[in-house]
Design a protein around this motif. Structure first.
Motif, PDB file in Angstrom:
ATOM      1  N   ALA A   1      -3.696   6.692  -0.851  1.00 35.85           N
ATOM      2  CA  ALA A   1      -4.365   7.257   0.328  1.00 35.85           C
ATOM      3  C   ALA A   1      -4.704   6.167   1.334  1.00 35.85           C
ATOM      4  O   ALA A   1      -4.603   6.380   2.560  1.00 35.85           O
ATOM      5  N   SER A   2      -5.107   4.990   0.846  1.00 40.24           N
ATOM      6  CA  SER A   2      -5.415   3.875   1.744  1.00 40.24           C
ATOM      7  C   SER A   2      -4.179   3.441   2.512  1.00 40.24           C
ATOM      8  O   SER A   2      -4.238   3.185   3.727  1.00 40.24           O
ATOM      9  N   ALA A   3      -3.045   3.361   1.813  1.00 36.06           N
ATOM     10  CA  ALA A   3      -1.802   2.942   2.467  1.00 36.06           C
ATOM     11  C   ALA A   3      -1.367   3.954   3.514  1.00 36.06           C
ATOM     12  O   ALA A   3      -0.944   3.586   4.617  1.00 36.06           O
ATOM     13  N   VAL A   4      -1.471   5.236   3.183  1.00 34.68           N
ATOM     14  CA  VAL A   4      -1.108   6.275   4.155  1.00 34.68           C
ATOM     15  C   VAL A   4      -2.029   6.204   5.369  1.00 34.68           C
ATOM     16  O   VAL A   4      -1.586   6.336   6.521  1.00 34.68           O
ATOM     17  N   GLY A   5      -3.313   5.984   5.118  1.00 37.42           N
ATOM     18  CA  GLY A   5      -4.254   5.847   6.223  1.00 37.42           C
ATOM     19  C   GLY A   5      -3.908   4.679   7.134  1.00 37.42           C
ATOM     20  O   GLY A   5      -3.978   4.793   8.363  1.00 37.42           O
ATOM     21  N   LEU A   6      -3.514   3.553   6.537  1.00 41.54           N
ATOM     22  CA  LEU A   6      -3.124   2.389   7.338  1.00 41.54           C
ATOM     23  C   LEU A   6      -1.859   2.666   8.143  1.00 41.54           C
ATOM     24  O   LEU A   6      -1.742   2.265   9.305  1.00 41.54           O
ATOM     25  N   LEU A   7      -0.896   3.346   7.521  1.00 42.79           N
ATOM     26  CA  LEU A   7       0.334   3.693   8.244  1.00 42.79           C
ATOM     27  C   LEU A   7       0.031   4.596   9.437  1.00 42.79           C
ATOM     28  O   LEU A   7       0.583   4.408  10.530  1.00 42.79           O
TER      29      LEU A   7
ATOM     30  N   VAL B   1      -6.958   8.521  13.595  1.00 43.56           N
ATOM     31  CA  VAL B   1      -6.092   9.384  12.780  1.00 43.56           C
ATOM     32  C   VAL B   1      -5.935   8.789  11.384  1.00 43.56           C
ATOM     33  O   VAL B   1      -5.915   9.511  10.382  1.00 43.56           O
ATOM     34  N   GLY B   2      -5.843   7.460  11.305  1.00 45.52           N
ATOM     35  CA  GLY B   2      -5.741   6.803  10.005  1.00 45.52           C
ATOM     36  C   GLY B   2      -6.969   7.036   9.142  1.00 45.52           C
ATOM     37  O   GLY B   2      -6.865   7.318   7.949  1.00 45.52           O
ATOM     38  N   VAL B   3      -8.155   6.914   9.744  1.00 43.36           N
ATOM     39  CA  VAL B   3      -9.402   7.132   9.002  1.00 43.36           C
ATOM     40  C   VAL B   3      -9.483   8.569   8.500  1.00 43.36           C
ATOM     41  O   VAL B   3      -9.793   8.830   7.335  1.00 43.36           O
ATOM     42  N   VAL B   4      -9.180   9.522   9.394  1.00 41.25           N
ATOM     43  CA  VAL B   4      -9.238  10.940   9.013  1.00 41.25           C
ATOM     44  C   VAL B   4      -8.204  11.243   7.930  1.00 41.25           C
ATOM     45  O   VAL B   4      -8.486  11.956   6.959  1.00 41.25           O
ATOM     46  N   GLY B   5      -6.998  10.695   8.094  1.00 37.38           N
ATOM     47  CA  GLY B   5      -5.953  10.925   7.099  1.00 37.38           C
ATOM     48  C   GLY B   5      -6.343  10.406   5.729  1.00 37.38           C
ATOM     49  O   GLY B   5      -6.133  11.088   4.715  1.00 37.38           O
ATOM     50  N   PHE B   6      -6.920   9.198   5.701  1.00 36.33           N
ATOM     51  CA  PHE B   6      -7.366   8.649   4.416  1.00 36.33           C
ATOM     52  C   PHE B   6      -8.436   9.534   3.783  1.00 36.33           C
ATOM     53  O   PHE B   6      -8.375   9.854   2.593  1.00 36.33           O
ATOM     54  N   LEU B   7      -9.447   9.914   4.562  1.00 35.00           N
ATOM     55  CA  LEU B   7     -10.540  10.718   4.012  1.00 35.00           C
ATOM     56  C   LEU B   7     -10.046  12.062   3.491  1.00 35.00           C
ATOM     57  O   LEU B   7     -10.490  12.527   2.433  1.00 35.00           O
TER      58      LEU B   7
END
Length: 244
Positions: A114-120, A129-135
């Motif tokens: 999830a962290s990697a997807v958030g960074l991407l 969008v990265g923060v929301v995606g990770f959460l």
């Protein structure tokens, strides 16, 4: 649906607040189990209810996302009148597996993924969008595991091991490690390229030196941090600094 199970689930969200060196999260197990024990013979004023809470509050340790397996199973054994000695053996048998399975599945699997997807998402779309995606991704796993664990624990009782060692859990453990490695391996160079945009050779050299010092620090001065956690934390801070 078992009466009190919804209240028990919400209490599981607070279980780490009870952590202490003496009983680890044992007090939290009792707090989360309490709604499931209210309808024992004699009610909340009865001896069976009080004794069950005392047993539930003993030492226990396990992963917070999977601890519902123990909460549900131990509460079920109280309703089935299982002898305290057998409950104690079940409690001891669950401690190790709940910790190791949860660590492999979450801390070394879904959380890095999830962290990697958030960074991407942060470097390709926007940091928000990265923060929301990770959460969103992380809490789908977090909340989903807690719902499944409590339900499976209550249904399993003394046979709860069949859920912990079931086909779904085994498949997840096989998949989450490679998925995390792939996601982090994909994210790090892309994030690095994003951070390096507009930097001259001197700046890139400085970044390389700082990275090398950080790796040495993580491996020798603070080895318990772990390389993966250090890398993810460093990249996340770098993304934030670059955005600001």
């Amino acid at each position: 649906m078992k009466r009190g199970i919804v209240s028990s689930w919400f209490r599981l969200l607070l279980i780490q607040a009870s952590w202490n060196y003496d009983r680890m999260i044992g007090v939290g197990v009792a707090f989360s189990s309490e709604p499931l024990l209210r309808d024992l013979p004699g009610g909340v004023q009865g001896r069976q209810y009080r004794n069950a809470l005392v047993r539930a509050a003993k030492y226990f340790n396990g992963h917070p996302y999977l601890i519902g397996l123990a909460v549900g199973a131990l509460a079920r054994t109280e309703h089935e009148g299982v002898p305290p000695e057998q409950m104690g053996r079940l409690r001891s048998a669950l401690t190790g597996p709940l910790g190791s399975v949860g660590d492999k599945m979450v801390w070394a699997g879904t959380l890095p993924s999830a962290s990697a997807v958030g960074l991407l998402l942060a470097v390709t779309l926007s940091p928000m969008v990265g923060v929301v995606g990770f959460l969103v991704l992380h809490n789908i796993v977090n909340l989903g595991l807690r719902v499944w664990a409590l339900s499976a624990g209550w249904r399993g009782g003394m046979q709860v091991a069949k859920f912990l060692g079931g086909r779904v859990i085994k498949l997840c453990l096989m998949v989450v490690g490679p998925v995390a490695a792939f996601a982090v391996g994909l994210a790090l160079p892309l994030v690095g390229a994003w951070l390096a945009r507009g930097l001259d050779m001197n700046a890139l050299l400085g970044v390389g030196i700082i990275a090398a010092v950080g790796i040495v620090f993580a491996r020798s001065v603070w080895p318990t941090l772990g390389g993966l956690r250090f890398a993810l934390g460093a990249v996340a801070l770098a993304v934030l600094a670059g955005w600001l």
